[in-house]
Enzyme design. Structure first.
Site, PDB file in Angstrom:
ATOM      1  N   GLU A 227      -0.393   2.750  -1.311  1.00 36.07           N
ATOM      2  CA  GLU A 227       1.008   2.421  -1.499  1.00 36.07           C
ATOM      3  C   GLU A 227       1.254   1.446  -2.643  1.00 36.07           C
ATOM      4  O   GLU A 227       1.914   0.423  -2.486  1.00 36.07           O
ATOM      5  CB  GLU A 227       1.564   1.824  -0.200  1.00 36.07           C
ATOM      6  CG  GLU A 227       3.036   2.003  -0.036  1.00 36.07           C
ATOM      7  CD  GLU A 227       3.497   1.573   1.335  1.00 36.07           C
ATOM      8  OE1 GLU A 227       3.070   0.529   1.821  1.00 36.07           O
ATOM      9  OE2 GLU A 227       4.311   2.297   1.908  1.00 36.07           O
ATOM     10  N   ARG A 231       3.485   6.324  -3.538  1.00 31.41           N
ATOM     11  CA  ARG A 231       3.671   6.397  -2.091  1.00 31.41           C
ATOM     12  C   ARG A 231       4.835   5.538  -1.619  1.00 31.41           C
ATOM     13  O   ARG A 231       5.422   5.794  -0.570  1.00 31.41           O
ATOM     14  CB  ARG A 231       2.368   5.987  -1.392  1.00 31.41           C
ATOM     15  CG  ARG A 231       2.443   6.224   0.088  1.00 31.41           C
ATOM     16  CD  ARG A 231       1.139   6.062   0.800  1.00 31.41           C
ATOM     17  NE  ARG A 231       1.410   6.179   2.215  1.00 31.41           N
ATOM     18  CZ  ARG A 231       0.513   6.249   3.154  1.00 31.41           C
ATOM     19  NH1 ARG A 231      -0.760   6.209   2.844  1.00 31.41           N
ATOM     20  NH2 ARG A 231       0.855   6.351   4.416  1.00 31.41           N
TER      21      ARG A 231
END
Ligand code: GLY
Length: 356
Positions: A227, A231
């Site tokens: 992330e 993401r």
């Protein structure tokens, strides 16, 4: 049966979507597994047959099950059952179960394999995939956790037959988000149907709708597991949704808003904020509203939440870097936007009818 891969090199795994997907369990478990810990909830009643002895564990219902004490209880149960590092955890349930069981699997013996058998629409399109596991603290949702990828995800659409209406709504919140992230708003050029943008997704068989959402998630996770960048786009609408869930949970009792419902309000908030910041126009806001309406999702904030409380929760959201970083729509589509002024967030909440 549709299969979508989450391509993470040596940790690559498949998400199987379709009727009877649970029957693949014995095939997807690692060969060395001699027993499994099935983690589920009372009332789920979805049987799995892993082909090895099973020890069954239950976690409580609702967000309150996502606590460090649940994880401790599970790990102690695993230890008493003699679960070895070569055995496996199988989470059977929705997002709460896969989050807690996945985190317990990540930390028990410093990590044992786990499989998610997703039984809700929300889990099948989102929560069971991607490897983010974790629990809540009083201070906010999902503040403690680990990235721990499952070895397989089984999305058995048979489980959805008995899904309560509100759980369908909740899953559709994540599907609506996917529509804004993928190319799902645009009808394929060869699609004969001439309805509204954003609604054609409903035309597809359920299995395929789920698979398209899974594919969007799998693509983002494959290129950005931790992330850092791409993401983060999957968090579209989530900063406000988590703030809403956190503030309702703090207000007492279990939080009476389903994640997909909070997400839908969060998507509406994100659209209105993006317009306030001059990133999108009225038509794009209207498209958000139309899509959320077509999924029969709420777009209004529940009564009794204050704008200041929500902003306080948003600034504590673990996705906030140094200032308020949000995922917002714009001329080039949905992107990560740092430095969003709190005054605009407050203003947007008041525009949505929230008390200052
Ligand atoms: N487990 C949910 C995610 O990884 O996004």
């Amino acid at each position: 049966m549709i299969s979508v891969s989450v391509d993470l090199g040596g940790r690559r795994y498949d998400v199987a979507i379709g009727t009877g997907a649970r029957r693949l369990l014995s095939q997807v478990l690692p060969r060395a597994v001699q027993q499994v810990a099935v983690v589920t909830q009372e009332g789920i009643g979805f049987d799995v047959e892993p082909g090895v002895p099973v020890r069954r564990f239950e976690v409580a219902d609702g967000e309150r099950a996502k606590s460090l004490s649940s994880v401790e209880e599970l790990c102690r149960g695993f230890a008493r059952a003699g679960l070895a590092r070569s055995d496996a955890v199988v989470a059977v349930g929705g997002g709460v179960v896969s989050d807690v069981a996945g985190f317990a699997a990540a930390v028990y013996l410093r990590g044992v394999p786990h499989v998610n058998v997703a039984t809700t629409l929300l889990a099948q399109v989102d929560a069971a995939i991607g490897g983010k596991t974790g629990v809540n603290l009083e201070e906010g949702k999902n503040l403690v956790g680990a990235f721990w990828q499952p070895v397989a995800v089984l999305c058995d659409t048979d489980a959805l037959e008995s899904l309560p209406a509100r759980e369908w709504t909740s899953g559709r919140g994540e599907m609506a988000k996917c529509a804004f992230l993928g190319k799902l708003l645009d009808r394929p050029s060869n699609h004969p149907w001439s309805g509204d943008e954003g609604s054609w997704l409903h035309e597809l068989p359920l299995e395929e709708q789920i698979a398209r959402c899974v594919a969007i998630k799998a693509a983002a996770v494959s290129v950005d597991e931790r992330e850092g960048d791409r993401r983060m786009l999957l968090n579209y609408g989530h900063t406000m949704a988590h703030a809403l869930e956190g503030s309702l949970m703090r207000a007492g009792g279990d939080c009476d808003v389903r994640h997909g419902e909070a997400l839908s309000v969060g998507l509406m908030f994100a659209a209105l904020l993006a317009r306030r910041l001059g990133r999108i126009d009225d038509d794009r806001v209207a498209l958000h509203r139309k899509l959320l309406d077509s999924f029969e999702l709420p777009t209004e904030l529940p009564p009794g939440v204050s704008a200041r409380t929500l902003v306080k929760f948003m600034t504590r959201d673990k996705k906030a870097r140094h200032d308020l970083t949000l995922v917002l729509d714009g001329p080039d589509g949905v992107e990560v936007v740092p430095g969003v002024p709190q005054t605009d967030m407050l203003g947007t909440l008041v525009e949505m009818g929230c008390a200052p």
